[in-house]
Design an enzyme around this catalytic site. Structure first.
Site, PDB file in Angstrom:
ATOM      1  N   CYS A 142       0.825  -1.206   0.000  1.00 55.02           N
ATOM      2  CA  CYS A 142       0.000   0.000   0.000  1.00 55.02           C
ATOM      3  C   CYS A 142       0.867   1.267   0.000  1.00 55.02           C
ATOM      4  O   CYS A 142       1.564   1.532  -0.964  1.00 55.02           O
ATOM      5  CB  CYS A 142      -0.991  -0.020   1.154  1.00 55.02           C
ATOM      6  SG  CYS A 142      -2.402   1.112   0.888  1.00 55.02           S
ATOM      7  N   HIS A 235      -4.221  -4.375   0.051  1.00 51.60           N
ATOM      8  CA  HIS A 235      -3.961  -5.019   1.343  1.00 51.60           C
ATOM      9  C   HIS A 235      -4.399  -6.474   1.312  1.00 51.60           C
ATOM     10  O   HIS A 235      -5.360  -6.872   1.977  1.00 51.60           O
ATOM     11  CB  HIS A 235      -4.703  -4.285   2.459  1.00 51.60           C
ATOM     12  CG  HIS A 235      -4.053  -3.007   2.897  1.00 51.60           C
ATOM     13  ND1 HIS A 235      -2.918  -2.978   3.675  1.00 51.60           N
ATOM     14  CD2 HIS A 235      -4.385  -1.718   2.652  1.00 51.60           C
ATOM     15  CE1 HIS A 235      -2.572  -1.714   3.912  1.00 51.60           C
ATOM     16  NE2 HIS A 235      -3.444  -0.934   3.297  1.00 51.60           N
ATOM     17  N   GLU A 237      -3.107  -8.787   2.819  1.00 50.98           N
ATOM     18  CA  GLU A 237      -2.911  -9.380   4.143  1.00 50.98           C
ATOM     19  C   GLU A 237      -4.087  -9.147   5.081  1.00 50.98           C
ATOM     20  O   GLU A 237      -4.154  -9.749   6.166  1.00 50.98           O
ATOM     21  CB  GLU A 237      -1.629  -8.819   4.780  1.00 50.98           C
ATOM     22  CG  GLU A 237      -1.749  -7.454   5.432  1.00 50.98           C
ATOM     23  CD  GLU A 237      -1.767  -6.281   4.465  1.00 50.98           C
ATOM     24  OE1 GLU A 237      -1.821  -5.120   4.929  1.00 50.98           O
ATOM     25  OE2 GLU A 237      -1.738  -6.507   3.239  1.00 50.98           O
TER      26      GLU A 237
END
EC number: 2.3.1.31
Length: 302
Positions: A142, A235, A237
């Site tokens: 990001c 993102h 994750e």
């Protein structure tokens, strides 16, 4: 194979409940193998949540991984205790003499600011310059991806008319690259940011390769042609509930925010969102660790 983390790290209990294979230093020393040394520069405000998210992914490969957490010395974190940082984090001054097989640089809630106005930008520049000779491969997430594109390749970010928040469909543009090996032609990924980068600038840069993009969210996966840098503008994750938590936080702040797109069932924030990107997240981290870290790093750093 396991990730090697400190015995008292709070994330350990959560990871063990999820059956993620973790071990401590004492057990790792009994294994006659060369583990990968990964440095995580955690710039996210809620550091403990990010620790769990990243360690979950790094612990799901056949490779043993030693983890070191890095914080900025020129910025004081407000959302994590000083004791947690003292016990589990180090500063650049303490590790700059070392070499690492891989490094992850997270996002940060400073994207509306020009890079030069971020109070730890000079320190971050020093770290990014250091990675050129001391890290085999760096994964940027990001804002971390935007910072890398700006510092290494001169590609600046620009402000969006409204926050890019939601789960979007992405197309793989070059399936021959190892980073996206095993990916579906289309896959989903979450985004949460107020800025973006121009796709045309990435495509025009001779040092970069665009691997996937979204009609709604723009460029997503970018890799340098020397395979040194991987940039993820979203993102992957994130947990299933992370966007919901951010949405509720922004509402409580009184921000003029819209519901994350393609996220809540029927666009109803009272309904439980589902994680529709988990498999590709694990695949991407596994590919990065295998092809760009393990296969490329020297057994003994000179």
């Amino acid at each position: 194979m396991p990730i090697n983390i400190p015995k008292q790290l709070p994330a350990r209990e959560i990871l063990e409940q999820e059956k993620i294979f973790v071990m401590d230093v004492e057990r790792a020393k009994t294994q006659d193998i060369r583990p990968l040394n990964i440095l995580i520069l955690n710039l996210m405000p809620e550091k403990e949540k990010t620790e769990v998210q990243l360690l979950r992914l790094l612990g799901n490969t056949p490779l043993q991984v030693n983890i070191s957490f890095l914080r900025t010395a020129t910025h004081k974190s407000k959302n994590v205790s000083k004791s947690h940082l003292t016990q589990f984090y180090t500063t650049f001054k303490e590790v700059k003499h070392r070499r690492f097989d891989g490094m992850i640089m997270t996002g940060a809630p400073v994207e509306k600011m020009p890079f030069e106005q971020v109070n730890y930008w000079e320190e971050l520049k020093e770290i990014m310059e250091w990675t050129k000779d001391h890290v085999t491969s760096v994964l940027h997430i990001c804002w971390g991806a935007q910072a890398a594109l700006y510092y290494h390749y001169g590609i600046d970010k620009f402000d969006l008319t409204r926050k890019c928040s939601g789960v979007f469909k992405h197309q793989v543009t070059d399936a021959t690259v190892k980073l996206v090996r095993g990916f579906d032609d289309y896959f989903l990924a979450p985004h949460s940011r107020y800025t973006s980068v121009e796709m045309e600038e990435i495509v025009a840069n001779d040092a970069l390769l665009l691997l996937s993009s979204s009609e709604e969210a723009g460029p997503f996966l970018i890799i340098s042609k020397d395979e040194k840098h991987v940039m993820i503008t979203g993102h992957l994750e994130y947990d299933a509930m992370t966007l919901a938590e951010e949405y509720e936080r922004d509402l409580q702040k009184g921000l003029d925010i819209h519901i994350p797109e393609n996220y809540f069932p029927n666009d109803d924030p009272t309904q439980q969102p589902l994680n529709k990107w988990r498999s590709h997240t694990h695949l991407l981290f596994s590919n990065w660790l295998n092809y760009y870290v393990y296969q490329e790093t020297p057994y003994e750093w000179e």
